[in-house]
Design an enzyme around this catalytic site. Sequence first.
Site, PDB file in Angstrom:
ATOM      1  CE1 TYR A 122       0.324   7.564   9.862  1.00  0.00           C
ATOM      2  CE2 TYR A 122       1.137   5.481   8.980  1.00  0.00           C
ATOM      3  CZ  TYR A 122       1.128   6.878   8.977  1.00  0.00           C
ATOM      4  OH  TYR A 122       1.930   7.566   8.098  1.00  0.00           O
TER       5      TYR A 122
ATOM      6  N   PRO B 101       0.832  -1.203   0.000  1.00  0.00           N
ATOM      7  CG  PRO B 101       0.021  -1.027   2.176  1.00  0.00           C
ATOM      8  CD  PRO B 101       0.736  -1.962   1.248  1.00  0.00           C
TER       9      PRO B 101
ATOM     10  CD  GLN C  71      -2.210  -0.041   4.981  1.00  0.00           C
ATOM     11  OE1 GLN C  71      -1.996   1.065   4.501  1.00  0.00           O
ATOM     12  NE2 GLN C  71      -1.265  -0.768   5.534  1.00  0.00           N
TER      13      GLN C  71
ATOM     14  NE  ARG D  56      11.395   2.536  -0.308  1.00  0.00           N
ATOM     15  CZ  ARG D  56      12.243   2.529   0.702  1.00  0.00           C
ATOM     16  NH1 ARG D  56      12.895   3.645   1.023  1.00  0.00           N
ATOM     17  NH2 ARG D  56      12.460   1.429   1.388  1.00  0.00           N
TER      18      ARG D  56
END
Length: 371
Positions: free
Chosen positions: A183, A23, A100, A325
């Site tokens: 988070y 994600p 997600q 990436r």
Amino acid sequence: MSSLFAPFRIGALRLANRIVIAPMCQYSAQAGSATDWHLIHLGHLALSGAALLIVEATAVSAEGRITATDLGLYNDDNEAALARVLTAVRTYSPIAIGMQLAHAGRKASSRAPWNGGAQVPRDEPGGWQAVAPSALPHAPGEEAPRALDADGIQRIRDDFAAAARRAARLGIDGVEIHAAHGYLLHQFLSPIANKRTDRYGGSLENRMRFPLEVFEVVRAAFPAEKPVWARISAVDWVPGGWDLEGTLALSQALKARGCAAIHVSSGGVSPQQKIQVGPGYQVPFAARVKAEVGLPTIAVGLITEAEQAEAIVASGQADAVSLARAMLYDPRWPWHAAARLGARVTAPRQYWRSQPREYKDLFDNAAFGAR
Ligand SMILES: Cc1cc2nc3c(=O)[nH]c(=O)nc-3n(C[C@H](O)[C@H](O)[C@H](O)COP(=O)(O)O)c2cc1C
């Protein structure tokens, strides 16, 4: 026979190979709704030959967004905008699509990375009051979040369930619960962010309670035949923080509740983290979860080479690899990996003629003729 290109299952979800697109937030939504950028971005990644595309952190409420331009799934407009994107992607790609579901907690109300990523004060445009397990800012000098009370905790559980129902209506193939990277759910897990003295803080059991409750409501709200799994940070990389022992206990508890896999990342809860970064640096954490908990694992983090990915899966350290990436840098990474490993990969028929002469069997079902 390549292990990376062997089929795999997360729960009942069949995957053509072991390559997952991690994600990746795009900070390109409007009021939580996907835009043409998402159509272009997810559309091109869906042509990559990876087996599973996990849509970026998708906020379960407006307050749970990292930035004001995060993707969300908390109202009908958000759902309709995603439906448009997903319908287009599905028309042209067989890729499985995960989503997600996320809440940023105290890392909400931020600027996009390309605008520096700093906190936006709550009285400035694009800023709002963040919430968290405890009234502790992520970094010194930042505005403190508001500590969640029982009603706030209940509301966020409900928000996760509602977003999972919307994801089900969108035909999402699997839900990943974001419990990593500092988070909200990770904030509950980590003693660095969670100083509560009620049943949601203190002991490991108490700190795991809210993330497990969220897992339960999402699992109940999403079709039983489709998988729900979690992304977790294996360690905080800070002494006294969340650790591997906690990760193993959490993974066991998730397994007992029907979690289909663990996507093993690390870090994100504290600016004091000291991460030892290197190729595949998080793979040993995935290997521990797989060996000791027995759940399928997805390894992530600086997996960039085909042979490296092949070795991770072939050696049994993880069941699948996810790339972030490297997929942005080279959206045809799975094609090139299949070519290197002598495997086959799905490509759109519009592109079959690009198959290089030296890889005559690269694309599944490829055929082309002319008169
Ligand atoms: C542009 C970008 C956006 C990201 N957004 C998310 C995200 O929405 N959710 C998440 O769990 N991780 C996110 N990450 C972390 C990646 O999923 C991945 O774990 C990390 O980049 C390490 O993998 P890599 O070395 O293959 O890039 C993001 C990373 C990048 C580069």
